[in-house]
Design a protein around this motif. Structure first.
Motif, mmCIF file in Angstrom:
data_model
loop_
_atom_site.group_PDB
_atom_site.id
_atom_site.type_symbol
_atom_site.label_atom_id
_atom_site.label_comp_id
_atom_site.label_asym_id
_atom_site.label_seq_id
_atom_site.Cartn_x
_atom_site.Cartn_y
_atom_site.Cartn_z
ATOM 1 N N ILE A 177 24.990 38.823 28.672
ATOM 2 C CA ILE A 177 23.545 38.677 28.486
ATOM 3 C C ILE A 177 23.036 39.714 27.495
ATOM 4 N N VAL A 178 23.479 40.951 27.633
ATOM 5 C CA VAL A 178 23.054 42.015 26.718
ATOM 6 C C VAL A 178 23.497 41.706 25.290
ATOM 7 N N VAL A 179 24.757 41.349 25.125
ATOM 8 C CA VAL A 179 25.288 41.067 23.784
ATOM 9 C C VAL A 179 24.542 39.899 23.157
ATOM 10 N N TRP A 180 24.390 38.796 23.893
ATOM 11 C CA TRP A 180 23.786 37.600 23.306
ATOM 12 C C TRP A 180 22.309 37.779 23.013
ATOM 13 N N GLU A 181 21.608 38.564 23.818
ATOM 14 C CA GLU A 181 20.199 38.791 23.520
ATOM 15 C C GLU A 181 20.020 39.600 22.232
ATOM 16 N N PHE A 182 20.840 40.619 22.054
ATOM 17 C CA PHE A 182 20.806 41.361 20.786
ATOM 18 C C PHE A 182 21.209 40.446 19.629
ATOM 19 N N PHE A 183 22.280 39.701 19.821
ATOM 20 C CA PHE A 183 22.801 38.798 18.797
ATOM 21 C C PHE A 183 21.727 37.804 18.351
ATOM 22 N N ALA A 184 21.066 37.156 19.312
ATOM 23 C CA ALA A 184 20.042 36.161 19.004
ATOM 24 C C ALA A 184 18.873 36.784 18.242
ATOM 25 N N GLU A 185 18.591 38.030 18.525
ATOM 26 C CA GLU A 185 17.504 38.723 17.824
ATOM 27 C C GLU A 185 17.867 39.017 16.364
ATOM 28 N N MET A 186 19.138 39.232 16.089
ATOM 29 C CA MET A 186 19.574 39.681 14.766
ATOM 30 C C MET A 186 19.860 38.560 13.773
ATOM 31 N N ILE A 187 20.155 37.373 14.258
ATOM 32 C CA ILE A 187 20.556 36.311 13.330
ATOM 33 C C ILE A 187 19.342 35.616 12.731
ATOM 34 N N GLU A 188 19.547 35.015 11.605
ATOM 35 C CA GLU A 188 18.508 34.251 10.923
ATOM 36 C C GLU A 188 18.370 32.885 11.599
ATOM 37 N N GLN A 231 17.679 30.184 23.023
ATOM 38 C CA GLN A 231 16.429 29.539 23.435
ATOM 39 C C GLN A 231 15.317 30.570 23.591
ATOM 40 N N LYS A 232 15.640 31.664 24.250
ATOM 41 C CA LYS A 232 14.651 32.712 24.519
ATOM 42 C C LYS A 232 14.062 33.269 23.222
ATOM 43 N N ARG A 233 14.879 33.397 22.205
ATOM 44 C CA ARG A 233 14.432 33.957 20.930
ATOM 45 C C ARG A 233 13.938 32.902 19.969
ATOM 46 N N GLY A 234 13.973 31.635 20.372
ATOM 47 C CA GLY A 234 13.485 30.560 19.501
ATOM 48 C C GLY A 234 14.380 30.304 18.314
ATOM 49 N N LYS A 235 15.678 30.547 18.452
ATOM 50 C CA LYS A 235 16.605 30.394 17.330
ATOM 51 C C LYS A 235 17.419 29.105 17.424
ATOM 52 N N CYS A 236 16.971 28.159 18.229
ATOM 53 C CA CYS A 236 17.779 26.956 18.422
ATOM 54 C C CYS A 236 17.049 25.680 18.030
ATOM 55 N N ARG A 237 15.978 25.786 17.313
ATOM 56 C CA ARG A 237 15.228 24.582 16.932
ATOM 57 C C ARG A 237 16.035 23.777 15.922
ATOM 58 N N VAL A 238 16.296 22.542 16.287
ATOM 59 C CA VAL A 238 17.057 21.657 15.422
ATOM 60 C C VAL A 238 16.180 20.441 15.110
ATOM 61 N N ALA A 293 28.175 45.362 19.467
ATOM 62 C CA ALA A 293 28.946 44.114 19.459
ATOM 63 C C ALA A 293 28.139 42.993 18.820
ATOM 64 N N ALA A 294 26.868 42.900 19.184
ATOM 65 C CA ALA A 294 26.014 41.860 18.623
ATOM 66 C C ALA A 294 25.803 42.057 17.131
ATOM 67 N N ARG A 295 25.612 43.301 16.718
ATOM 68 C CA ARG A 295 25.391 43.600 15.300
ATOM 69 C C ARG A 295 26.608 43.209 14.480
ATOM 70 N N TRP A 296 27.782 43.541 14.997
ATOM 71 C CA TRP A 296 29.030 43.192 14.306
ATOM 72 C C TRP A 296 29.129 41.678 14.142
ATOM 73 N N ALA A 297 28.861 40.926 15.195
ATOM 74 C CA ALA A 297 28.979 39.468 15.129
ATOM 75 C C ALA A 297 27.893 38.856 14.246
ATOM 76 N N ALA A 298 26.692 39.372 14.307
ATOM 77 C CA ALA A 298 25.582 38.799 13.548
ATOM 78 C C ALA A 298 25.655 39.107 12.065
ATOM 79 N N LEU A 299 26.201 40.248 11.703
ATOM 80 C CA LEU A 299 26.186 40.673 10.303
ATOM 81 C C LEU A 299 27.533 40.532 9.603
ATOM 82 N N GLU A 300 28.519 39.993 10.291
ATOM 83 C CA GLU A 300 29.839 39.776 9.700
ATOM 84 C C GLU A 300 29.698 38.802 8.536
#
Length: 81
Positions: free
Chosen positions: A36-47, A72-79, A6-13
């Protein structure tokens, strides 16, 4: 495995992940543990650049708190302002 797929599909669409998440309301009806499972994978996969856009969008609704935590956990929210 379902969470990863699910995360891969959303991240790579090809479309914007924000647009995709807005159109796919079922994701918000998943149980807390599944989200939690989906979003953790998702956060890992996105740029990181996409993470900033998603972070800003996720902070606009309390139902997206699990997505916020994963970003936040993956550090992908720095603005930078």
């Amino acid at each position: 495995m379902r969470g990863y797929l699910a995360a891969r599909w959303a991240a790579l669409e090809d479309a914007s992940p924000v647009t995709l998440l807005e159109k796919t309301e079922k994701i918000w009806r998943l149980g807390r543990d599944d989200q939690i499972v989906v979003w953790e994978f998702f956060a890992e996969m996105i740029e990181p650049e996409v993470g900033k856009e998603i972070w800003l969008w996720a902070t606009k609704s309390p139902e997206r708190v699990l997505l916020q935590h994963a970003l936040q956990k993956r550090g992908k929210c720095r603005v930078v302002r």
